[in-house]
Motif scaffolding. Structure first.
Motif, PDB file in Angstrom:
ATOM      1  N   ALA A 739       0.846  -1.420  -0.034  1.00  0.00           N
ATOM      2  CA  ALA A 739       0.095   0.004  -0.161  1.00  0.00           C
ATOM      3  C   ALA A 739       0.780   1.250  -0.183  1.00  0.00           C
ATOM      4  N   LEU A 740       2.234   1.340   0.665  1.00  0.00           N
ATOM      5  CA  LEU A 740       2.915   2.372   0.884  1.00  0.00           C
ATOM      6  C   LEU A 740       3.459   2.656  -0.715  1.00  0.00           C
ATOM      7  N   GLU A 741       3.859   1.459  -1.245  1.00  0.00           N
ATOM      8  CA  GLU A 741       4.681   1.464  -2.433  1.00  0.00           C
ATOM      9  C   GLU A 741       3.484   2.370  -3.373  1.00  0.00           C
ATOM     10  N   LEU A 742       2.401   1.836  -3.528  1.00  0.00           N
ATOM     11  CA  LEU A 742       1.360   2.455  -4.308  1.00  0.00           C
ATOM     12  C   LEU A 742       0.991   3.662  -4.171  1.00  0.00           C
ATOM     13  N   TRP A 744       2.299   6.131  -1.953  1.00  0.00           N
ATOM     14  CA  TRP A 744       3.240   7.161  -1.443  1.00  0.00           C
ATOM     15  C   TRP A 744       3.376   8.293  -2.338  1.00  0.00           C
ATOM     16  N   GLY A 745       3.456   8.010  -3.639  1.00  0.00           N
ATOM     17  CA  GLY A 745       3.706   9.328  -4.417  1.00  0.00           C
ATOM     18  C   GLY A 745       2.687  10.295  -4.294  1.00  0.00           C
ATOM     19  N   ALA A 746       1.430   9.937  -4.022  1.00  0.00           N
ATOM     20  CA  ALA A 746       0.321  10.961  -4.054  1.00  0.00           C
ATOM     21  C   ALA A 746       0.313  11.899  -2.542  1.00  0.00           C
ATOM     22  N   LEU A 747       1.116  11.441  -1.729  1.00  0.00           N
ATOM     23  CA  LEU A 747       0.991  12.084  -0.486  1.00  0.00           C
ATOM     24  C   LEU A 747       1.521  13.692  -0.758  1.00  0.00           C
ATOM     25  N   ARG A 748       1.321  14.674   0.051  1.00  0.00           N
ATOM     26  CA  ARG A 748       1.858  15.774  -0.023  1.00  0.00           C
ATOM     27  C   ARG A 748       1.247  16.696   1.225  1.00  0.00           C
ATOM     28  N   PHE A 749       2.138  17.584   1.468  1.00  0.00           N
ATOM     29  CA  PHE A 749       1.633  18.791   2.601  1.00  0.00           C
ATOM     30  C   PHE A 749       1.107  19.897   2.125  1.00  0.00           C
ATOM     31  N   GLY A 750       0.314  20.466   2.913  1.00  0.00           N
ATOM     32  CA  GLY A 750      -0.201  21.765   2.626  1.00  0.00           C
ATOM     33  C   GLY A 750       0.532  22.804   3.502  1.00  0.00           C
ATOM     34  N   ASP A 751      -0.285  23.846   3.959  1.00  0.00           N
ATOM     35  CA  ASP A 751       0.171  25.012   4.727  1.00  0.00           C
ATOM     36  C   ASP A 751       0.958  24.475   6.183  1.00  0.00           C
ATOM     37  N   MET A 752       1.916  25.210   6.724  1.00  0.00           N
ATOM     38  CA  MET A 752       2.297  24.886   8.093  1.00  0.00           C
ATOM     39  C   MET A 752       2.128  26.359   8.888  1.00  0.00           C
ATOM     40  N   GLN A 753       1.692  26.299   9.878  1.00  0.00           N
ATOM     41  CA  GLN A 753       1.534  27.581  10.904  1.00  0.00           C
ATOM     42  C   GLN A 753       2.402  27.290  12.012  1.00  0.00           C
ATOM     43  N   VAL A 754       2.957  28.350  12.441  1.00  0.00           N
ATOM     44  CA  VAL A 754       3.953  28.362  13.862  1.00  0.00           C
ATOM     45  C   VAL A 754       3.437  29.464  14.633  1.00  0.00           C
ATOM     46  N   GLU A 755       3.390  29.118  15.878  1.00  0.00           N
ATOM     47  CA  GLU A 755       3.022  30.119  17.122  1.00  0.00           C
ATOM     48  C   GLU A 755       3.939  29.907  18.204  1.00  0.00           C
ATOM     49  N   THR A 756       4.711  30.991  18.377  1.00  0.00           N
ATOM     50  CA  THR A 756       5.436  30.772  19.596  1.00  0.00           C
ATOM     51  C   THR A 756       5.066  31.455  20.732  1.00  0.00           C
ATOM     52  N   ASN A 757       4.819  30.665  21.939  1.00  0.00           N
ATOM     53  CA  ASN A 757       3.946  31.144  22.918  1.00  0.00           C
ATOM     54  C   ASN A 757       4.776  30.942  24.316  1.00  0.00           C
ATOM     55  N   GLN A 766      -0.660  21.006   7.654  1.00  0.00           N
ATOM     56  CA  GLN A 766      -1.576  20.186   6.972  1.00  0.00           C
ATOM     57  C   GLN A 766      -1.007  19.117   6.002  1.00  0.00           C
ATOM     58  N   VAL A 767      -1.580  17.877   6.038  1.00  0.00           N
ATOM     59  CA  VAL A 767      -0.965  16.735   5.223  1.00  0.00           C
ATOM     60  C   VAL A 767      -2.301  16.108   4.676  1.00  0.00           C
ATOM     61  N   TYR A 768      -1.731  15.742   3.460  1.00  0.00           N
ATOM     62  CA  TYR A 768      -2.809  15.080   2.181  1.00  0.00           C
ATOM     63  C   TYR A 768      -2.636  13.674   2.033  1.00  0.00           C
ATOM     64  N   LEU A 769      -3.080  12.905   2.915  1.00  0.00           N
ATOM     65  CA  LEU A 769      -2.933  11.380   2.846  1.00  0.00           C
ATOM     66  C   LEU A 769      -3.474  10.726   1.683  1.00  0.00           C
ATOM     67  N   ASN A 770      -4.533  11.251   1.078  1.00  0.00           N
ATOM     68  CA  ASN A 770      -5.378  10.778   0.350  1.00  0.00           C
ATOM     69  C   ASN A 770      -6.061   9.425   0.842  1.00  0.00           C
ATOM     70  N   ASP A 771      -6.027   8.371   0.034  1.00  0.00           N
ATOM     71  CA  ASP A 771      -6.734   7.067   0.466  1.00  0.00           C
ATOM     72  C   ASP A 771      -5.778   6.264   1.385  1.00  0.00           C
ATOM     73  N   LEU A 772      -4.613   6.892   1.908  1.00  0.00           N
ATOM     74  CA  LEU A 772      -3.584   5.971   2.749  1.00  0.00           C
ATOM     75  C   LEU A 772      -4.056   6.054   4.265  1.00  0.00           C
ATOM     76  N   ASP A 773      -4.327   4.834   4.874  1.00  0.00           N
ATOM     77  CA  ASP A 773      -4.774   4.832   6.291  1.00  0.00           C
ATOM     78  C   ASP A 773      -3.720   5.463   7.144  1.00  0.00           C
ATOM     79  N   PRO A 774      -4.393   6.694   7.852  1.00  0.00           N
ATOM     80  CA  PRO A 774      -3.267   7.441   8.499  1.00  0.00           C
ATOM     81  C   PRO A 774      -2.621   6.863   9.729  1.00  0.00           C
ATOM     82  N   ASP A 775      -3.307   5.425  10.011  1.00  0.00           N
ATOM     83  CA  ASP A 775      -2.538   4.872  10.938  1.00  0.00           C
ATOM     84  C   ASP A 775      -1.109   4.188  10.501  1.00  0.00           C
ATOM     85  N   SER A 776      -1.008   4.308   9.276  1.00  0.00           N
ATOM     86  CA  SER A 776       0.105   3.529   8.310  1.00  0.00           C
ATOM     87  C   SER A 776       1.333   4.475   8.404  1.00  0.00           C
ATOM     88  N   VAL A 777       1.161   5.591   8.993  1.00  0.00           N
ATOM     89  CA  VAL A 777       2.206   6.750   8.763  1.00  0.00           C
ATOM     90  C   VAL A 777       2.468   7.436  10.107  1.00  0.00           C
TER      91      VAL A 777
END
Length: 848
Positions: A739-742, A744-757, A766-777
């Motif tokens: 499943a990872l092999e098939l 993985w190539g579709a995974l991508r990142f979206g925006d990142m926000q950082v707050e210093t507190n 933001q992470v787009y896993l498409n139909d990859l099970d989020p528990d597998s990463v």
């Protein structure tokens, strides 16, 4: 059927029937524990003192003496009682719970199969070349001492490694004497009906038959395979002829015999190791045969079988340069292993080649045995801290995208089996200070105990060992000169060379350019001045072989022999030919300073310098291998700046000058500065620190316990878990990998926000896993090593799903604000409990 019932020997049986008491002598002679316990030395000396002094091989003594002599000696009641007592002591020791039984009696580990191309146990069994065999032999012995349930697997070479003669011109000549199995302390393995236990290895168009032998090494056994079977074609009888000889085709066949034949032998003996320890990549075919056997047992396909069995495989690499690994041309692999892959493993030739390639689709790339070992193992380690780092760099291309620090190669620093290398004087001193079983347990008190030994006792031990070495060197040199045809007067002079009260240096190793054994010759005149100083002289003993194909190494030997023939050098330097285990023992026991000068970082570990520790010798070595982690100023001297300089003649010259300076300004004055009792107190203080701090730390006792607790026990548990229910746990692992092999190539990142507190940075990505099970990463924040800040990995938690985005999620993590937020990058890596990442799956995605 037990292993013991399989072991029969016609000579043994014949003499047993004719000479009452022979069985007991044979039991002692055929257990190589005599090689480090020395409990029966006087027995063999009494049978034939001359032959014993020449061979130190009790099995040769026992077979060579006449039946009348055996009967006469055994008729002595006191002698017979001594033999019977020794046998009983031996049997009691074998049955007494050792360290492993005391600490891990309920563990899932019942057997470790330890595979290696060579084993150095004793000169009576010359099937070794050097460092690799030294480590293998010492670890088997330590496993025996500690009760670790290990069995060794190797090859019985008809000729072994070459023997060295230095001719009249000072050049090395290579000889290949035959190893007569009947004269070796080994026994053939036979079936119940008396037939030799033989294995059949199918090769294209024919089969190779392998005979099996057993070596008893205390509590453990070493099994050796031998192709010199009458049923084989003449050429194939020579597969196990020479260690590290011949071309790629012979080497490939040897490694097939070791890995495939070795695993088959263990199975035929009814042994089922949970752990297979590959001591270097030569034995990597064992991972294939182990998987094939699991396929046959469970009906699982190759991929599942490999996923299951690799959890129980450990690969130890000893190579410090990428070019040092065995590689085979694809055509050679196709010729010898295509049928095995397709018919026995159920995979294509392409799939087999892919296991040994960096790029599976590069048809021109050779097949690398180290790559096969990595892809078939659950753990990989180097043999020193520095070598672990070097190995991570070497193997980094197999893990693209992963930081070098996270390449999955750890380290277990080598150690030496101290009872095999201590002098009689050192043995007595350690026993008196620490007790007779000081190398058999945890060794917690040894440092404290040895610190209580007086300066006088330490110096007396060192003086006795040096005198013994000088006596031995004189005899060996005289014999060497006589054999080479030197005139009688030269032979006579050699018997008076050297002074047992002079500072004695040792240089002994394989003569190869990267080891720089000629660094001391960089300025011959300065070396001569150091050697011949009338108030503070030095003397130097050299030994070592160059591979018969290494002309540069042979030239370095000749350079030394020509230097030694200078009249002013003859009394101060000798080269002892045919460097073997016996010579090594005498050298490490007797020298005051052990010199080692490799080019950093090409000495993976090195063990020769470890052997002098127990004997009070002091190391003066390059900051490479084990010495890079052992050195502090109180225990010896160091060369180099701890950096890599490659092949740089200018740097070599600079280090040669530094070596002369260390000898002239520190070592020599310290050795000759004596108190009112004639003791060099500063020297003895350095001896004591070296012995106390380093001897336990760099012993095989420590390294085998470390392997057992950090690797063998976890690997056995992991293998048993995966192998349960006919390997059912392997199926979801393979499905997850696919499943990872098939996807993985579709995974991508979206925006990142950082707050210093206040005191922390809070990241959301933001992470787009498409139909990859989020528990597998797993999503992580990563920060590299920068200045005083170490590597940082922080798992990010999945906090919500993105609206209207299938497979889109937001991950959050907070980290202390001790580093700038800009240091951190998000990444996605595979994740599955019980699976080693990135060793088993190499995918990684970085936020860009």
């Amino acid at each position: 059927m037990s292993n013991e019932r399989r072991v029969r020997n016609p000579i043994y049986t014949s003499l047993s029937a004719e000479v009452e008491g022979f069985d007991s002598l044979a039991e002692l002679a055929l257990d190589m524990r005599w090689s480090w316990n020395r409990y029966a030395d006087e027995v063999w000396r009494r049978l034939d003192p001359t032959l014993w002094d020449l061979t130190h091989n009790p099995w040769v003594v026992l077979q060579t003496v006449s039946r009348a002599q055996l009967q006469r000696v055994l008729a002595d009641p006191s002698f017979r009682k001594e033999i019977d007592d020794l046998v009983q002591i031996k049997r009691r020791m074998a049955e007494t719970p050792a360290w492993f039984q005391q600490h891990h009696s309920q563990s899932p580990l019942t057997c470790v199969g330890y595979f290696c191309m060579e084993f150095m146990l004793n000169e009576a069994l010359p099937i070794y070349s050097g460092g690799l065999g030294n480590v293998a032999g010492d670890q088997l012995k330590a496993s025996s001492d500690l009760g670790v349930p290990a069995v060794g697997v190797g090859l019985l070479y008809q000729q072994g490694y070459f023997r060295q003669v230095i001719d009249k011109d000072g050049a090395q000549q290579a000889l290949f004497p035959y190893n007569d199995p009947g004269q070796l302390p080994i026994r053939p393995l036979r079936e119940q009906n008396g037939e030799w236990l033989r294995l059949e290895i199918a090769l294209p168009g024919y089969s190779v038959w392998l005979r099996a032998w057993q070596v008893q090494v205390g509590r453990v056994k070493l099994y050796l395979l031998d192709s010199n079977d009458a049923a084989n074609f003449p050429a194939h009888r020579g597969i196990t002829s020479v260690l590290y000889g011949g071309g790629p085709e012979l080497r490939l066949m040897q490694e097939m015999v070791l890995g495939i034949g070795g695993w088959q032998l263990l199975e035929k003996l009814g042994l089922r190791p949970e752990v297979c320890h590959l001591n270097e990549g030569h034995a990597a075919f064992a991972v294939l045969e182990r998987a094939r056997s699991f396929m046959e047992e469970t009906g699982q396909p190759f991929q599942v079988a490999l996923a299951v069995t690799r959890a129980g495989n450990l690969f130890t690499t000893h190579t410090a340069v990428a070019a040092g690994f065995d590689r085979f041309a694809p055509a050679l692999i196709e010729q010898y292993l295509r049928g095995y892959a397709e018919k026995r493993l159920g995979i294509t030739l392409h799939d087999l080649l892919a296991l040994g390639r960096q790029n599976p689709n590069d048809s021109s790339e050779s097949f690398n045995m180290a790559h096969l070992a990595i892809r078939g193992s659950g753990v990989v380690n180097g043999v020193s801290d520095l070598h672990g780092k070097v190995s991570r760099r070497i193997f980094a291309p197999l893990f693209p995208g992963w930081p070098e620090d996270e390449v999955p190669v750890g380290h277990v620093t080598n150690g030496v089996h101290t009872p095999s290398w201590d002098s009689p004087a050192a043995r007595n001193l350690w026993t008196e200070a620490c007790g007779k079983d000081h190398w058999l347990g945890m060794m917690e008190t040894l440092e404290k105990d040895i610190r209580r030994v007086s300066d006088a006792s330490l110096w007396q031990m060192r003086t006795a060992a040096r005198k013994s070495l000088v006596d031995y060197a004189r005899k060996r040199l005289a014999q060497q000169l006589a054999v080479s045809g030197a005139p009688p007067e030269a032979v006579d002079v050699s018997t008076h060379l050297f002074d047992p009260n002079t500072l004695t240096l040792g240089i002994a190793r394989r003569f190869a350019t990267y080891k720089r054994p000629n660094l001391l010759l960089n300025d011959p005149e300065r070396l001569l001045r150091l050697l011949t100083n009338p108030q503070h002289p030095m003397q130097l003993i050299l030994a070592g072989k160059a591979h018969p194909a290494d002309l540069a190494g042979q030239a370095m030997i000749q350079e030394w022999t020509h230097f030694i023939r200078r009249p002013e050098a003859r009394k101060h330097v000798i080269f002892l030919s045919d460097y073997d285990m016996t010579l090594s023992e005498h050298l490490v026991q007797g020298v005051d300073v052990w010199i080692n000068t490799p080019r950093r970082p090409w000495e993976a570990s090195g063990t020769s310098g470890m052997k002098v520790l127990v004997n009070g010798g002091i190391n003066l070595s390059e900051l490479d291998g084990w010495w890079a982690e052992a050195y502090v100023p109180e225990v010896g001297w160091a060369l180099g700046d701890g950096q890599e300089h490659g092949i740089d003649p200018a740097w070599d010259a600079a280090e040669a000058e530094a070596l002369y300076d260390l000898l002239e300004r520190e070592a020599v004055p310290e050795f000759y500065t004596r108190d009112k009792d004639g003791i060099p107190t500063a020297w003895v203080a350095r001896m004591r620190e070296s012995m106390a701090r380093l001897t336990p730390r760099f012993s095989a006792n420590r390294s085998v316990r470390q392997y057992s607790e950090q690797h063998y026990l976890p690997a056995a548990a992991a293998y048993r878990e995966r192998a349960a229910d006919k390997g059912a746990a392997g199926i979801p692992i393979i499905n997850w990998q696919h499943a990872l092999e098939l996807k993985w190539g579709a995974l991508r990142f979206g925006d990142m926000q950082v707050e210093t507190n206040g005191q922390e940075h809070i990241f959301e990505v933001q992470v787009y896993l498409n139909d990859l099970d989020p528990d597998s990463v797993q999503v992580e924040l990563y920060a590299d090593v920068v200045k005083n800040n170490g590597l940082m990995r922080q798992e990010m938690k999945r906090v919500r799903q993105l609206v209207g985005a299938a497979g889109g999620y937001v991950y959050r993590a907070s980290v202390p604000a001790i580093r700038p937020a800009a240091d951190y990058t998000a990444r996605v890596i595979p994740h599955r409990p019980g699976v080693a990442v990135p060793l088993e799956v190499t995918h990684i995605l970085w936020q860009r």
